[in-house]
Design a protein around this motif. Structure first.
Motif, PDB file in Angstrom:
ATOM      1  N   ARG A 246      35.523  25.462 -17.802  1.00  0.00           N
ATOM      2  CA  ARG A 246      34.551  25.117 -18.843  1.00  0.00           C
ATOM      3  C   ARG A 246      33.128  25.430 -18.391  1.00  0.00           C
ATOM      4  O   ARG A 246      32.302  25.884 -19.188  1.00  0.00           O
ATOM      5  CB  ARG A 246      34.685  23.635 -19.210  1.00  0.00           C
ATOM      6  N   ARG A 247      32.836  25.173 -17.105  1.00  0.00           N
ATOM      7  CA  ARG A 247      31.503  25.504 -16.596  1.00  0.00           C
ATOM      8  C   ARG A 247      31.237  27.001 -16.668  1.00  0.00           C
ATOM      9  O   ARG A 247      30.150  27.432 -17.057  1.00  0.00           O
ATOM     10  CB  ARG A 247      31.362  25.021 -15.152  1.00  0.00           C
ATOM     11  N   ASP A 248      32.213  27.798 -16.288  1.00  0.00           N
ATOM     12  CA  ASP A 248      32.057  29.255 -16.331  1.00  0.00           C
ATOM     13  C   ASP A 248      31.869  29.743 -17.765  1.00  0.00           C
ATOM     14  O   ASP A 248      31.028  30.616 -18.030  1.00  0.00           O
ATOM     15  CB  ASP A 248      33.267  29.939 -15.694  1.00  0.00           C
ATOM     16  N   LEU A 249      32.659  29.181 -18.687  1.00  0.00           N
ATOM     17  CA  LEU A 249      32.535  29.581 -20.095  1.00  0.00           C
ATOM     18  C   LEU A 249      31.167  29.201 -20.651  1.00  0.00           C
ATOM     19  O   LEU A 249      30.531  29.996 -21.357  1.00  0.00           O
ATOM     20  CB  LEU A 249      33.645  28.919 -20.920  1.00  0.00           C
ATOM     21  N   LEU A 250      30.702  27.990 -20.333  1.00  0.00           N
ATOM     22  CA  LEU A 250      29.398  27.551 -20.834  1.00  0.00           C
ATOM     23  C   LEU A 250      28.286  28.441 -20.293  1.00  0.00           C
ATOM     24  O   LEU A 250      27.330  28.757 -21.021  1.00  0.00           O
ATOM     25  CB  LEU A 250      29.162  26.100 -20.423  1.00  0.00           C
ATOM     26  N   ARG A 251      28.401  28.857 -19.063  1.00  0.00           N
ATOM     27  CA  ARG A 251      27.381  29.725 -18.478  1.00  0.00           C
ATOM     28  C   ARG A 251      27.345  31.087 -19.168  1.00  0.00           C
ATOM     29  O   ARG A 251      26.278  31.645 -19.424  1.00  0.00           O
ATOM     30  CB  ARG A 251      27.637  29.891 -16.978  1.00  0.00           C
ATOM     31  N   LYS A 252      28.509  31.626 -19.489  1.00  0.00           N
ATOM     32  CA  LYS A 252      28.565  32.906 -20.203  1.00  0.00           C
ATOM     33  C   LYS A 252      27.996  32.768 -21.611  1.00  0.00           C
ATOM     34  O   LYS A 252      27.277  33.647 -22.100  1.00  0.00           O
ATOM     35  CB  LYS A 252      30.004  33.415 -20.250  1.00  0.00           C
ATOM     36  N   LEU A 253      28.311  31.652 -22.266  1.00  0.00           N
ATOM     37  CA  LEU A 253      27.799  31.434 -23.619  1.00  0.00           C
ATOM     38  C   LEU A 253      26.281  31.241 -23.606  1.00  0.00           C
ATOM     39  O   LEU A 253      25.604  31.638 -24.563  1.00  0.00           O
ATOM     40  CB  LEU A 253      28.478  30.214 -24.237  1.00  0.00           C
ATOM     41  N   SER A 254      25.757  30.652 -22.553  1.00  0.00           N
ATOM     42  CA  SER A 254      24.299  30.478 -22.473  1.00  0.00           C
ATOM     43  C   SER A 254      23.598  31.826 -22.376  1.00  0.00           C
ATOM     44  O   SER A 254      22.543  32.038 -22.999  1.00  0.00           O
ATOM     45  CB  SER A 254      23.938  29.606 -21.277  1.00  0.00           C
ATOM     46  N   LEU A 255      24.177  32.742 -21.612  1.00  0.00           N
ATOM     47  CA  LEU A 255      23.602  34.089 -21.540  1.00  0.00           C
ATOM     48  C   LEU A 255      23.711  34.788 -22.887  1.00  0.00           C
ATOM     49  O   LEU A 255      22.782  35.486 -23.316  1.00  0.00           O
ATOM     50  CB  LEU A 255      24.312  34.901 -20.453  1.00  0.00           C
TER      51      LEU A 255
END
Length: 538
Positions: A503-512
């Motif tokens: 979930r952390r990795d996905l959220l980071r990609k979505l933030s970009l």
């Protein structure tokens, strides 16, 4: 990370601590991290919703006439979703900072320190411009309200038709409100502003229900749009109608319960209510006039007491929204005035932005200070004199501009295109992407602090971390039939940690992705404003 010890911790050790002791530990941890907000959940939602919902709601039917009902409603929901995601990222970024010290400037100092002054300058200009536009709206609408309510004319009181008189008169009301230090203090005026919004919504729905505008109604398009150019000209109006991110950090600083669940629910309630109102007004207003709808639907209704009160409601709305723009403008100007280049700080013997930034770890107890909380950030608060000087400067300058300029459409269009997209999409996306990097020391420290907090609340007695509480550990064991054994519990814990990391990795990609989306919106809005003026709503 400190999850290895947790995986080898026996289940009995996790459930040995009384619930009351766990609660006390968590309260102590919150206190150590500077939790001192007094604003309630309701107050936070009211102020954020009032910042979102402005006079732009009256332009929604016209936007629907260019896009069609289906596409228009989809764009309204999409704009709300992206704006809400930007707010959510702000709540995530605030966890890296000391409690009560969250701001765009503070995040800039630990992510892009050299660009901090640019970010805050853009926010200050944007908020100042919107505040001036509110004063101009008051000056433009009040003479019409006087004409509508004055049955026998104004007689010798011709000054009542002078826009400058009304700007001056309403300044006497907004000045005391602008000097309130806490955003929570504006909750009652925000309630009045939301009541004005409610009246405008009822007015639009009422005229639609009685059908008194059918004689003036043009073609109604459910699927068909008017083309790419008209759609692009209305797109910024919808996107900017959700801009409220300049006040989000103040709300996070002042809210009493800063837990992720509480702050996320504030975002969902505010964005959800705004989107519902926008769609309701857009659909009913568009069905009332069809393609003959104008930019301000209230101006199209037959002159009456109800429509005149509607114009007065707009005045009340923007009047009480003005202090909500002064608040972030003042904070940004204060940050800009304190900013110094990194080379200057180094020559003066000060610490670099990274080491001297207001990071979350600075308030955590350590062995060096015997568990005492560092209070160094108290010296960074704005003094009373500084607060008064900056606020007075904002008020005087905005008053002068509003009195001398009758239209800021073109300027606000460009300021909104750059400022609104920056604080709504670009900055939240870039900040979270940078600060949540696995290599970021701030991120590593936050993960360790979270693990320490959860382990402390689960009955641990050492500095090792456990990312799971006692109740969840028991559920994992009982679901696998191994209450007296630790193997299934450890495997369940490992699975949970894997899901959290995903979930952390996905959220980071979505933030970009949100930051890139914001850049695309900015370019689109700038092109639209250059060739087809589209004045932003906020």
């Amino acid at each position: 990370m400190a999850t290895y010890a947790a995986l080898h911790q026996s289940p009995s050790e996790h459930s040995s601590r009384p619930a009351s002791e766990i609660s006390q530990t968590r309260k102590k941890y919150a206190k150590q991290n500077g939790a001192g907000g007094q604003a309630s959940w309701t107050s936070s939602v009211i102020n954020l919703a009032n910042t979102i919902i402005g006079a732009g709601v009256l332009a929604m039917p016209h936007a629907l006439s260019n896009m069609g009902i289906v596409l228009g409603c989809f764009v309204i929901l999409w704009a709300g979703l992206t704006a809400g995601f930007g707010l959510y990222l702000q709540t995530r970024c605030a966890r890296y900072l000391d409690r009560g010290r969250s701001s765009f400037f503070a995040l800039s100092q630990i992510t892009y320190p050299n660009a901090a002054v640019v970010f805050d300058a853009a926010i200050a200009v944007k908020c100042f411009g919107v505040g001036v536009s509110y004063l101009i709206i008051i000056g433009d609408l009040m003479p019409g309200v006087v004409r509508g309510l004055g049955s026998g004319g104004v007689g010798s009181a011709v000054y009542l038709l002078d826009r400058r008189f009304w700007i001056t008169a309403f300044m006497l009301i907004v000045i005391p409100l602008s000097f309130l230090r806490r955003l929570d203090s504006l909750k009652y005026t925000s309630v009045i502003a939301l009541i004005s919004i409610a009246y405008l919504v009822v007015l639009v729905v009422y005229h639609f229900s009685i059908g008194d505008t059918l004689a003036e109604r043009g073609t109604v398009n459910v699927w068909k749009w008017q083309g790419a150019i008209p759609t692009l000209s209305s797109f910024p109006v919808i996107v900017f109608a959700y801009t409220c991110h300049q006040n989000m950090f103040s709300i996070l600083n002042e809210i009493k319960d800063p837990s992720p669940r509480s702050t996320t629910s504030v975002v969902m309630a505010s964005i959800g209510s705004a989107a519902s109102i926008y769609i309701l007004v857009a659909v009913t207003g568009y069905l009332s006039f069809g393609d003959n709808i104008l930019g301000n639907i209230v101006a199209q209704y037959t002159p009456s007491v109800a429509s005149t009160i509607g114009r007065a409601a707009i005045v009340v709305l923007v009047m009480f929204s003005y202090p909500l723009q002064v608040h972030p403008c003042r904070a940004s100007l204060d940050a800009v005035s304190k900013w110094r280049p990194a080379s200057w700080r180094q020559k003066g013997g000060e610490r670099s932005p990274a080491s001297g930034s207001p990071s979350r770890g600075s308030l955590l107890p350590s062995s060096q200070n015997n568990g005492k909380v560092s209070m160094k950030n108290k010296s960074e608060e704005m003094t009373e004199l500084r607060f008064a000087v900056i606020t007075t400067a904002i008020i005087i300058l905005s008053y002068i501009v509003a009195m001398t300029v009758s239209s800021l459409d073109k300027v606000l269009a460009y300021v909104g295109s750059t400022g609104s997209t920056s604080i709504s999409f670009i900055l939240p996306g870039l900040f979270y992407y940078k600060i949540s990097s696995p290599d970021s020391p701030h991120h590593q420290r936050l993960l360790k602090d979270e693990d320490d907090e959860e382990y402390d609340g689960s009955g641990g007695s050492s500095g090792d971390a456990s990312p799971i509480d006692a109740d969840e550990g028991d559920r994992l064991q009982s679901s696998n039939g191994h209450r007296n054994g630790g193997s299934s519990w450890r495997s369940g814990l490992a699975a949970k940690m894997k899901r959290k990391q995903w979930r952390r990795d996905l959220l980071r990609k979505l933030s970009l992705a949100l930051a890139i989306y914001g850049l695309c919106v900015m370019v689109t809005c700038l092109i639209t404003n250059t060739f087809f003026l589209a004045s932003p709503a906020h």
